[in-house]
Design an enzyme around this catalytic site. Structure first.
Site, PDB file in Angstrom:
ATOM      1  CB  CYS A 130       7.629   7.793  -9.298  1.00  0.00           C
ATOM      2  SG  CYS A 130       7.469   8.337  -7.558  1.00  0.00           S
ATOM      3  CB  CYS A 163      12.051   4.245  -3.809  1.00  0.00           C
ATOM      4  SG  CYS A 163      10.819   5.486  -2.564  1.00  0.00           S
ATOM      5  CB  CYS A 178      10.189   1.886  -6.377  1.00  0.00           C
ATOM      6  SG  CYS A 178       8.090   1.550  -6.321  1.00  0.00           S
ATOM      7  CB  CYS A 207      -5.135   0.022  -0.455  1.00  0.00           C
ATOM      8  SG  CYS A 207      -5.339  -0.070   1.123  1.00  0.00           S
ATOM      9  CB  CYS A 229      -5.984   2.811   2.708  1.00  0.00           C
ATOM     10  SG  CYS A 229      -4.587   3.166   3.532  1.00  0.00           S
ATOM     11  CB  CYS A 243      -1.437   3.942   6.638  1.00  0.00           C
ATOM     12  SG  CYS A 243      -0.948   1.803   6.337  1.00  0.00           S
ATOM     13  NE  ARG A 257      -3.939  -2.244   7.012  1.00  0.00           N
ATOM     14  CZ  ARG A 257      -4.942  -1.873   7.687  1.00  0.00           C
ATOM     15  NH1 ARG A 257      -5.539  -3.361   7.172  1.00  0.00           N
ATOM     16  NH2 ARG A 257      -5.771  -1.211   8.280  1.00  0.00           N
TER      17      ARG A 257
HETATM   18  S1  SF4 Z   1       8.089   4.118  -3.481  1.00  0.00           S
HETATM   19 FE1  SF4 Z   1       8.359   3.777  -5.701  1.00  0.00          FE
HETATM   20  S2  SF4 Z   1       6.266   4.953  -6.704  1.00  0.00           S
HETATM   21 FE2  SF4 Z   1       6.942   5.299  -4.616  1.00  0.00          FE
HETATM   22  S3  SF4 Z   1       7.737   7.328  -3.990  1.00  0.00           S
HETATM   23 FE3  SF4 Z   1       8.906   5.616  -4.155  1.00  0.00          FE
HETATM   24  S4  SF4 Z   1       9.508   5.408  -5.752  1.00  0.00           S
HETATM   25 FE4  SF4 Z   1       7.579   6.858  -6.493  1.00  0.00          FE
END
Ligand code: SF4
Length: 341
Positions: free
Chosen positions: A54, A58, A61, A98, A129, A189, A267
């Site tokens: 991705c 974040c 993540c 989900c 979801c 959600c 949740r």
């Molecule tokens: S949480 Fe992870 S998968 Fe989702 S947008 Fe952020 S970096 Fe990408």
């Protein structure tokens, strides 16, 4: 009757957080019983339908290309394989399925397969979801037309703390997608992560943002950070006292979410495997009424079916069965969703 209010102030929410713990739990349990059965917990299964690679950054993540977590990027799963996993989840007792894809946003070329997946999972009688990143209004409408029940898009934290965790998109963009989802008629959600190094004030801001949306999210996941080595936050918080959220503060956050959004499903999501049985019991007292089952959540470890069954047994809880979720119509009025069964 606990009122549904969208005019909460930060001061009121901060005052809830400050309540004596016993009083806070009493108020949360009272709100919970007004709209939900206190002995029922919804079981959900989460499947990563497209893992890793991705472009977003974040900080929590392991699927970000900016993380050095060893998670390998995969393509979108084959539709049949997703449906097979959904059938297994249903057999194992899940009511809700989900699906998450590690994308900044879905490409239009991905949508036909996504639509096919939504229809197939709904046809099994499971609540659906998806979390696919940012959506355009058109994509939200396509998912609504396919029958998607919920779209997940977490606000993660307070508006102020958000930019300390993610730099590749901003808080407003998050709210824009939630708005597209709401307008399409799909249930919203949206929740966040506790224990990312944020302050109590940020947790107040996080709950305040959700509870003052034009309409509360029907589903509010509350995650405890799973610090993964190689992620920005995992490395930053490793071996610090902040690496694990204080259990009581976590329960307080669940309770305040329950009081301010009494009708929503609250949740317990990622991080549950690191929370003791006693703390989970307190979370159920505080109004949490849904958990994710299985050994894995996307890429993070989860509590596992056996330990959940044992915990439910000890607490006398049972799985929520076959209740029809409320669906928002395009003009915002609630209507009962048709089931696919
Ligand atoms: S949480 Fe992870 S998968 Fe989702 S947008 Fe952020 S970096 Fe990408």
């Amino acid at each position: 009757m606990t009122d549904i209010r969208m005019d909460w102030t930060r001061e009121e929410i901060a005052a809830l957080f400050d309540l004596p713990f016993t009083e806070l739990l009493f108020q949360a349990a009272t709100a919970h019983r007004t709209y939900h059965r206190p002995d029922e917990v919804q079981l959900c299964t989460l499947l990563s339908i497209k893992t890793g690679g991705c472009p977003e950054d974040c900080g929590y993540c392991s699927q970000s290309v900016h993380a050095d977590s060893g998670v390998e990027a995969t393509k979108l799963m084959d539709v049949r394989a997703v449906l097979q996993s959904a059938a297994q989840a249903k057999d194992a007792g899940s009511q809700r399925f989900c699906m998450g894809a590690a994308w900044r946003n879905p490409k239009d070329r991905d949508m036909p397969a996504i639509v096919e997946i939504v229809k197939g999972v709904r046809d099994m009688g499971l609540e659906t979801c998806m979390t696919l990143g940012m959506l355009t209004p058109k994509q939200a409408d396509m998912l609504a037309a396919a029958g998607l029940d919920y779209y997940n898009h977490n606000i993660d934290s307070s508006p102020e703390y958000y930019e300390r965790v993610i730099s590749t998109r901003n808080f407003e963009e998050r709210l824009d997608t939630l708005d597209h989802v709401r307008k399409s008629g799909i249930n919203v959600c949206s929740g966040g992560i506790i224990g990312m190094g944020e302050t109590r004030e940020d947790r107040v801001g996080f709950v305040h943002t959700l509870s003052t949306l034009e309409q509360h999210p029907e589903s509010v996941p509350v995650n405890a950070l799973v610090p993964v080595k190689g992620t920005i936050l995992g490395d930053m918080l490793a071996d610090t006292p902040m690496a694990k959220i204080d259990d009581i503060e976590f329960v307080r956050t669940v309770a305040v979410a329950r009081i301010t959004m009494p009708k929503s499903m609250v949740r317990l999501s990622a991080g549950r495997e690191s929370i003791s049985a006693s703390t989970q019991a307190l979370c159920f007292m505080a109004g949490a009424n849904s958990i994710f089952t299985g050994d894995k959540l996307l890429t993070a470890p989860n509590a596992g079916d056996d330990s959940d069954a044992a915990l439910f047994d000890r607490l006398g809880l049972k799985a929520l069965e076959g209740e029809e979720p409320l669906r928002q119509s395009r003009d915002g009025a609630e209507s009962t969703m048709e089931t696919a069964e």
